[in-house]
Design a protein around this motif. Structure first.
Motif, PDB file in Angstrom:
ATOM      1  N   UNK A 103      58.909  20.537 121.246  1.00 46.55           N
ATOM      2  CA  UNK A 103      60.099  19.577 121.017  1.00 46.55           C
ATOM      3  C   UNK A 103      59.453  18.154 120.905  1.00 46.55           C
ATOM      4  N   UNK A 104      59.252  17.577 119.613  1.00 45.64           N
ATOM      5  CA  UNK A 104      58.747  16.278 119.468  1.00 45.64           C
ATOM      6  C   UNK A 104      59.642  15.129 119.490  1.00 45.64           C
ATOM      7  N   UNK A 105      59.952  14.439 120.718  1.00 46.35           N
ATOM      8  CA  UNK A 105      60.810  13.554 120.807  1.00 46.35           C
ATOM      9  C   UNK A 105      62.315  13.903 120.677  1.00 46.35           C
ATOM     10  N   UNK A 106      62.773  14.894 121.581  1.00 49.10           N
ATOM     11  CA  UNK A 106      64.046  15.464 121.569  1.00 49.10           C
ATOM     12  C   UNK A 106      65.144  14.391 121.906  1.00 49.10           C
ATOM     13  N   UNK A 107      64.578  12.954 122.416  1.00 48.46           N
ATOM     14  CA  UNK A 107      65.702  12.208 122.817  1.00 48.46           C
ATOM     15  C   UNK A 107      66.317  11.336 121.898  1.00 48.46           C
ATOM     16  N   UNK A 108      65.617  11.378 120.574  1.00 47.83           N
ATOM     17  CA  UNK A 108      66.024  10.590 119.465  1.00 47.83           C
ATOM     18  C   UNK A 108      67.715  10.816 119.307  1.00 47.83           C
ATOM     19  N   UNK A 109      68.397   9.501 119.474  1.00 48.97           N
ATOM     20  CA  UNK A 109      69.906   9.418 119.328  1.00 48.97           C
ATOM     21  C   UNK A 109      70.812   9.990 120.566  1.00 48.97           C
ATOM     22  N   UNK A 110      70.082  10.249 121.431  1.00 49.42           N
ATOM     23  CA  UNK A 110      70.671  10.434 122.705  1.00 49.42           C
ATOM     24  C   UNK A 110      70.919   9.631 123.877  1.00 49.42           C
ATOM     25  N   UNK A 111      72.347   9.336 124.093  1.00 45.85           N
ATOM     26  CA  UNK A 111      72.522   8.498 125.299  1.00 45.85           C
ATOM     27  C   UNK A 111      72.300   9.012 126.586  1.00 45.85           C
ATOM     28  N   UNK A 112      71.987   8.225 127.634  1.00 47.21           N
ATOM     29  CA  UNK A 112      71.666   8.759 128.962  1.00 47.21           C
ATOM     30  C   UNK A 112      72.566   9.961 129.099  1.00 47.21           C
ATOM     31  N   UNK A 113      73.847  10.191 128.956  1.00 46.80           N
ATOM     32  CA  UNK A 113      74.423  11.228 129.705  1.00 46.80           C
ATOM     33  C   UNK A 113      74.122  12.547 128.641  1.00 46.80           C
ATOM     34  N   UNK A 114      74.073  12.296 127.442  1.00 44.12           N
ATOM     35  CA  UNK A 114      73.445  13.552 126.398  1.00 44.12           C
ATOM     36  C   UNK A 114      72.242  13.941 127.024  1.00 44.12           C
ATOM     37  N   UNK A 115      71.102  12.996 127.437  1.00 43.80           N
ATOM     38  CA  UNK A 115      69.839  13.317 127.492  1.00 43.80           C
ATOM     39  C   UNK A 115      69.816  13.981 128.727  1.00 43.80           C
ATOM     40  N   UNK A 116      70.653  13.667 129.763  1.00 48.96           N
ATOM     41  CA  UNK A 116      70.957  14.147 130.962  1.00 48.96           C
ATOM     42  C   UNK A 116      71.290  15.778 130.925  1.00 48.96           C
ATOM     43  N   UNK A 117      72.412  15.795 130.062  1.00 52.60           N
ATOM     44  CA  UNK A 117      72.880  17.264 129.771  1.00 52.60           C
ATOM     45  C   UNK A 117      71.590  18.303 129.195  1.00 52.60           C
ATOM     46  N   UNK A 118      70.922  17.658 128.162  1.00 51.73           N
ATOM     47  CA  UNK A 118      70.046  18.408 127.481  1.00 51.73           C
ATOM     48  C   UNK A 118      69.056  18.823 128.489  1.00 51.73           C
ATOM     49  N   UNK A 119      68.394  17.843 129.234  1.00 50.53           N
ATOM     50  CA  UNK A 119      67.486  18.394 129.948  1.00 50.53           C
ATOM     51  C   UNK A 119      67.733  19.021 131.190  1.00 50.53           C
ATOM     52  N   UNK A 120      69.025  18.983 131.840  1.00 51.62           N
ATOM     53  CA  UNK A 120      69.188  19.982 132.659  1.00 51.62           C
ATOM     54  C   UNK A 120      69.612  21.465 132.073  1.00 51.62           C
ATOM     55  N   UNK A 121      70.050  21.446 130.805  1.00 49.82           N
ATOM     56  CA  UNK A 121      70.310  22.893 129.962  1.00 49.82           C
ATOM     57  C   UNK A 121      68.886  23.321 129.775  1.00 49.82           C
ATOM     58  N   UNK A 122      67.956  22.566 129.078  1.00 47.58           N
ATOM     59  CA  UNK A 122      66.623  22.921 128.723  1.00 47.58           C
ATOM     60  C   UNK A 122      65.871  23.659 129.938  1.00 47.58           C
TER      61      UNK A 122
END
Length: 295
Positions: free
Chosen positions: A154-173
């Motif tokens: 995953x090359x810079x998965x955080x592009x376009x994600x706000x803090x809430x969506x980043x946290x959501x994805x990191x937890x899920x991942x």
């Protein structure tokens, strides 16, 4: 534990600009490596070489024991790649995208896709073009997870994600890779997110590895000490004890792999009084800045 990725003494230049300089690292099966570096440090070039999109000037790169430039179709099926941004067919709905992509992957698990989508509370007939940037990013990430790949890059998965969506994805991942024993190589400009999921960290600067070690060892071994400068006192010089130093007004700090008594002794030998000398707790982001500098 066998290695899924081998990257050995890789050198690469674009014209006269050297981007990678004897870069070496490995990723063991079932482990998570965070590849960190500033813009232009060589992270995306590293991934391009790993995937065989780019041939290095010298060195050896392998994935699952195969040369990176000659990855077989069978091995490519085992790799889930997010590469420099997010791509979807925006005219599709959430459900149409899942049905379309599922036909290309033998191990497709739509529950992984919808598990992430459901967290956003969107209906499956919601058109992707009418989503926010962060929501579209989550759709792409869900499509990658649903491939159920053995190796995720995953090359810079955080592009376009706000803090809430980043946290959501990191937890899920994090839950996915831990429970399924997946191997993960991840880069991000949001360094603090990776603190929750990575086992190993490699920090590169100007194509060289500044550190390549377990996260726990880095956080335990790399320290920051602060003190107050007296008028006329010099900044701490960089040497075998002081890795880096900085000061703003009267407040100064040093970064080091040594213990406090060694640091204080070295500073005093350089004419620094060490007034209010103290160790400061550090996050992974603090550690990254200490290793690479703020600018």
């Amino acid at each position: 534990m066998k290695n899924v990725i081998e990257f050995r003494k890789i050198n690469h230049s674009y014209g006269e600009k050297k981007v990678l300089n004897d870069l070496t690292f490995s990723v063991g099966e079932g482990s998570v490596l965070g590849l960190l570096g500033k813009n232009g440090a060589g992270k995306t070039t590293t991934i391009n070489i790993l995937m065989g999109f780019l041939t290095p000037d010298s060195g050896r790169a392998e994935i699952f024991g195969e040369p990176a430039g000659l990855i077989s179709p069978q091995t490519r099926k085992r790799i889930g790649l997010l590469h420099e941004g997010f791509l979807q067919y925006d005219f599709m709905t959430i459900e149409q995208a899942e049905r379309f992509y599922s036909g290309f992957y033998e191990k497709w698990k739509k529950d992984l896709y919808y598990g992430l989508i459901d967290r956003m509370g969107l209906k499956y007939n919601h058109q992707i073009s009418k989503m926010s940037c962060g929501q579209r990013s989550q759709v792409t990430l869900g499509l990658i997870l649903a491939q159920d790949s053995d190796l995720l890059i995953l090359d810079d998965y955080s592009l376009g994600l706000d803090p809430g969506y980043r946290r959501l994805f990191i937890d899920f991942l994090g839950e996915h890779v831990r429970s399924q024993r997946k191997t993960l190589l991840v880069t991000s400009h949001i360094v603090q997110d990776l603190e929750k999921i990575v086992d190993e960290v490699i920090v590169i600067d100007s194509g060289r590895a500044l550190v390549n070690m377990p996260l726990a060892g880095l956080q335990d071994g790399f320290r920051m000490f602060s003190y107050l400068k007296m008028d006329g006192e010099p900044d701490a010089p960089k040497d075998d004890v002081v890795y880096a130093s900085e000061s703003v007004g009267a407040r100064a700090c040093v970064y080091t792999f040594r213990k406090g008594d060694e640091v204080m002794k070295r500073l005093k030998n350089n004419g620094i009084s060490c007034r209010s000398f103290a160790e400061n707790p550090m996050t992974l982001e603090d550690t990254f800045i200490g290793l690479t500098g703020k600018y």
